[in-house]
Design a protein around this motif. Structure first.
Motif, PDB file in Angstrom:
ATOM      1  N   LEU A 256     -12.979 -25.191   9.565  1.00 60.55           N
ATOM      2  CA  LEU A 256     -14.387 -25.585   9.622  1.00 60.55           C
ATOM      3  C   LEU A 256     -15.293 -24.362   9.582  1.00 60.55           C
ATOM      4  CD1 LEU A 256     -14.202 -28.418  12.319  1.00 60.55           C
ATOM      5  CD2 LEU A 256     -14.820 -28.692   9.908  1.00 60.55           C
ATOM      6  N   SER A 257     -14.885 -23.294  10.249  1.00 61.55           N
ATOM      7  CA  SER A 257     -15.674 -22.071  10.245  1.00 61.55           C
ATOM      8  C   SER A 257     -15.757 -21.473   8.844  1.00 61.55           C
ATOM      9  CB  SER A 257     -15.057 -21.056  11.216  1.00 61.55           C
ATOM     10  OG  SER A 257     -15.795 -19.851  11.225  1.00 61.55           O
ATOM     11  N   ILE A 258     -14.620 -21.446   8.133  1.00 59.21           N
ATOM     12  CA  ILE A 258     -14.607 -20.894   6.775  1.00 59.21           C
ATOM     13  C   ILE A 258     -15.519 -21.687   5.852  1.00 59.21           C
ATOM     14  CG2 ILE A 258     -13.159 -20.595   4.722  1.00 59.21           C
ATOM     15  CD1 ILE A 258     -10.878 -19.869   6.642  1.00 59.21           C
ATOM     16  N   GLN A 259     -15.413 -23.017   5.890  1.00 55.41           N
ATOM     17  CA  GLN A 259     -16.225 -23.832   4.987  1.00 55.41           C
ATOM     18  C   GLN A 259     -17.689 -23.867   5.416  1.00 55.41           C
ATOM     19  OE1 GLN A 259     -14.957 -24.410   2.239  1.00 55.41           O
ATOM     20  NE2 GLN A 259     -12.907 -23.829   2.937  1.00 55.41           N
TER      21      GLN A 259
ATOM     22  N   THR B 275     -11.484 -27.395  -4.070  1.00 56.07           N
ATOM     23  CA  THR B 275     -10.395 -28.193  -4.639  1.00 56.07           C
ATOM     24  C   THR B 275      -9.771 -27.490  -5.837  1.00 56.07           C
ATOM     25  OG1 THR B 275     -11.432 -30.257  -3.930  1.00 56.07           O
ATOM     26  CG2 THR B 275      -9.812 -30.407  -5.711  1.00 56.07           C
ATOM     27  N   LEU B 276     -10.593 -27.011  -6.742  1.00 55.04           N
ATOM     28  CA  LEU B 276     -10.096 -26.322  -7.933  1.00 55.04           C
ATOM     29  C   LEU B 276      -9.425 -25.002  -7.573  1.00 55.04           C
ATOM     30  CD1 LEU B 276     -13.156 -27.086 -10.210  1.00 55.04           C
ATOM     31  CD2 LEU B 276     -10.818 -27.860 -10.634  1.00 55.04           C
TER      32      LEU B 276
ATOM     33  N   GLY C 222       0.787 -24.548   6.235  1.00 52.67           N
ATOM     34  CA  GLY C 222       0.400 -24.811   4.858  1.00 52.67           C
ATOM     35  C   GLY C 222      -0.012 -26.244   4.627  1.00 52.67           C
ATOM     36  N   VAL C 223       0.704 -27.182   5.241  1.00 51.24           N
ATOM     37  CA  VAL C 223       0.357 -28.598   5.091  1.00 51.24           C
ATOM     38  C   VAL C 223      -1.031 -28.863   5.680  1.00 51.24           C
ATOM     39  CG1 VAL C 223       0.956 -30.947   5.798  1.00 51.24           C
ATOM     40  CG2 VAL C 223       2.750 -29.378   5.038  1.00 51.24           C
ATOM     41  N   MET C 224      -1.304 -28.303   6.841  1.00 51.01           N
ATOM     42  CA  MET C 224      -2.609 -28.511   7.456  1.00 51.01           C
ATOM     43  C   MET C 224      -3.729 -27.877   6.637  1.00 51.01           C
ATOM     44  SD  MET C 224      -2.188 -28.235  11.563  1.00 51.01           S
ATOM     45  CE  MET C 224      -3.937 -28.592  11.660  1.00 51.01           C
ATOM     46  N   MET C 225      -3.468 -26.707   6.055  1.00 53.37           N
ATOM     47  CA  MET C 225      -4.479 -26.057   5.239  1.00 53.37           C
ATOM     48  C   MET C 225      -4.844 -26.899   4.028  1.00 53.37           C
ATOM     49  SD  MET C 225      -5.266 -23.370   6.861  1.00 53.37           S
ATOM     50  CE  MET C 225      -6.400 -22.856   5.595  1.00 53.37           C
ATOM     51  N   SER C 226      -3.985 -27.819   3.654  1.00 49.98           N
ATOM     52  CA  SER C 226      -4.224 -28.626   2.463  1.00 49.98           C
ATOM     53  C   SER C 226      -5.422 -29.557   2.602  1.00 49.98           C
ATOM     54  CB  SER C 226      -2.971 -29.447   2.125  1.00 49.98           C
ATOM     55  OG  SER C 226      -1.866 -28.605   1.883  1.00 49.98           O
ATOM     56  N   ILE C 227      -5.859 -29.817   3.821  1.00 51.12           N
ATOM     57  CA  ILE C 227      -7.022 -30.694   3.994  1.00 51.12           C
ATOM     58  C   ILE C 227      -8.332 -29.933   3.827  1.00 51.12           C
ATOM     59  CG2 ILE C 227      -5.712 -32.161   5.569  1.00 51.12           C
ATOM     60  CD1 ILE C 227      -7.447 -31.037   7.847  1.00 51.12           C
ATOM     61  N   GLU C 228      -8.239 -28.638   3.550  1.00 60.13           N
ATOM     62  CA  GLU C 228      -9.459 -27.833   3.492  1.00 60.13           C
ATOM     63  C   GLU C 228     -10.455 -28.305   2.425  1.00 60.13           C
ATOM     64  OE1 GLU C 228     -10.767 -23.286   4.300  1.00 60.13           O
ATOM     65  OE2 GLU C 228      -8.671 -23.749   3.919  1.00 60.13           O
ATOM     66  N   PRO C 229     -10.020 -28.769   1.234  1.00 62.22           N
ATOM     67  CA  PRO C 229     -11.031 -29.291   0.296  1.00 62.22           C
ATOM     68  C   PRO C 229     -11.873 -30.412   0.885  1.00 62.22           C
ATOM     69  CG  PRO C 229      -8.965 -28.908  -0.850  1.00 62.22           C
ATOM     70  CD  PRO C 229      -8.680 -28.706   0.609  1.00 62.22           C
ATOM     71  N   ALA C 230     -11.257 -31.287   1.669  1.00 63.15           N
ATOM     72  CA  ALA C 230     -12.017 -32.377   2.287  1.00 63.15           C
ATOM     73  C   ALA C 230     -13.017 -31.827   3.307  1.00 63.15           C
ATOM     74  CB  ALA C 230     -11.073 -33.366   2.956  1.00 63.15           C
ATOM     75  N   LEU C 231     -12.598 -30.811   4.076  1.00 59.04           N
ATOM     76  CA  LEU C 231     -13.521 -30.196   5.026  1.00 59.04           C
ATOM     77  C   LEU C 231     -14.648 -29.479   4.296  1.00 59.04           C
ATOM     78  CD1 LEU C 231     -11.015 -28.767   7.677  1.00 59.04           C
ATOM     79  CD2 LEU C 231     -12.385 -30.862   7.805  1.00 59.04           C
ATOM     80  N   ALA C 232     -14.331 -28.890   3.132  1.00 62.16           N
ATOM     81  CA  ALA C 232     -15.374 -28.250   2.334  1.00 62.16           C
ATOM     82  C   ALA C 232     -16.388 -29.276   1.841  1.00 62.16           C
ATOM     83  CB  ALA C 232     -14.738 -27.520   1.148  1.00 62.16           C
ATOM     84  N   ALA C 233     -15.882 -30.435   1.388  1.00 64.16           N
ATOM     85  CA  ALA C 233     -16.788 -31.490   0.932  1.00 64.16           C
ATOM     86  C   ALA C 233     -17.666 -31.977   2.080  1.00 64.16           C
ATOM     87  CB  ALA C 233     -15.981 -32.648   0.350  1.00 64.16           C
ATOM     88  N   LEU C 234     -17.080 -32.073   3.277  1.00 61.96           N
ATOM     89  CA  LEU C 234     -17.852 -32.494   4.447  1.00 61.96           C
ATOM     90  C   LEU C 234     -18.931 -31.472   4.776  1.00 61.96           C
ATOM     91  CD1 LEU C 234     -18.246 -34.476   6.798  1.00 61.96           C
ATOM     92  CD2 LEU C 234     -16.523 -33.182   8.079  1.00 61.96           C
ATOM     93  N   SER C 235     -18.580 -30.174   4.713  1.00 59.86           N
ATOM     94  CA  SER C 235     -19.576 -29.127   4.963  1.00 59.86           C
ATOM     95  C   SER C 235     -20.686 -29.166   3.921  1.00 59.86           C
ATOM     96  CB  SER C 235     -18.898 -27.748   4.946  1.00 59.86           C
ATOM     97  OG  SER C 235     -18.003 -27.614   6.028  1.00 59.86           O
TER      98      SER C 235
END
Length: 296
Positions: free
Chosen positions: A23-26, A103-104, A242-255
């Motif tokens: 969340l901090s990164i995004q 995502t890309l 690594g599996v948990m990091m995979s949700i980062e695009p969704a967190l980016a979209a939320l941010s």
């Protein structure tokens, strides 16, 4: 008496630590995008990376003078990949919503994981990610206005630099002890981004307003998540990381939605789901440690 294991336990459990880091990164990326009207993407990258390097120097105080030429030969490509990754990513944010850009960008590590494993199942995961890219592109119905070709290319270039950063980071980890290689790499990244930032932003880079906001981006995108991720990695396996990091695009979209009012279409959300599923799958079933967090 408190045992050494208890003293070493992180103040936050590993899963919340990792979620807070993402969340901090995004959030930092969303904050950085608000600087584009003043500094441009390259100027914002330069301020962010330079201040992050300064923070790391102050915190870790590495003995850079003791590094050998052999060690610098590993650090230079690592730092160059880091700088170019951030430049390409921030330039893509000028054209794409934050969620789509992240995502890309994930495609780079996915292709690296495929190259490292060559398992048939991993080919299927990458094919799923490819479907996501097609859906994001103008030909996939995601909306040409929301995903221009140049933005897609820049985000994919950032992903390619991320893959090179992972490979080069492995060499740095083998040759340079402790955090010295990370700090030296960030300094190299700052030097790589500096000419681009000077050309784009000029004297605006040194205004107190830009430096203060850039410091906020540096803390959100580097200092805080780096600390939290290191704590989490001590307590959870790299594969689960690594599996948990995979949700980062969704967190980016939320941010992007919360801080930038960026809304994605249903097709773009479907594309993101393809890439998230592919990233989680390749980490869960493929070679451990294929993903490493970029310093965006």
């Amino acid at each position: 008496m408190t045992s050494a294991a208890t003293r070493a336990r992180p103040s936050l459990p590993p899963v919340p630590s990792l979620l807070l880091a993402m969340l901090s990164i995004q959030g930092g990326a969303a904050f950085a995008k608000t600087l584009f009207p003043t500094l441009g993407p390259a100027g914002t990258t330069t301020v962010r990376v330079a201040l992050a390097a300064a923070l790391l120097m102050l915190v870790f105080r590495p003995a850079l003078s003791r590094l050998t030429w052999v060690q610098w030969r590993a650090i230079l490509p690592y730092g160059a990949a880091l700088g170019l990754m951030n430049l390409a990513f921030y330039e893509s944010l000028r054209l794409l919503p934050l969620g789509l850009a992240v995502t890309l960008e994930f495609v780079g590590p996915l292709l690296l994981a495929l190259a490292l494993s060559r398992r048939p199942l991993d080919v299927a995961w990458v094919a799923l990610a490819g479907l996501g890219i097609v859906l994001i592109s103008p030909i996939g119905g995601g909306g040409a206005a929301n995903a221009p070709l140049l933005g897609i290319v820049l985000a994919l270039v950032a992903g390619g630099m991320w893959a090179l950063y992972i490979l080069a980071g492995g060499a740095v980890g083998r040759r340079v002890p402790g955090t010295t290689g990370v700090v030296a790499g960030m300094l190299v990244a700052a030097l790589v981004t500096l000419p681009f930032g000077v050309v784009q932003a000029g004297p605006a880079l040194l205004t107190p307003h830009a430096l203060l906001l850039g410091l906020g981006v540096a803390v959100l995108s580097s200092a805080l998540p780096y600390t939290l991720e290191m704590r989490a990695l001590r307590a959870i396996p790299a594969r689960i990381f690594g599996v948990m990091m995979s949700i980062e695009p969704a967190l980016a979209a939320l941010s992007g939605l919360l801080f930038l009012s960026e809304r994605l279409t249903a097709v773009q959300w479907a594309a993101m789901a393809c890439v998230i599923a592919a990233s989680a799958g390749i980490n869960l079933t493929g070679k451990a440690g294929a993903h490493s967090e970029p310093v965006n």
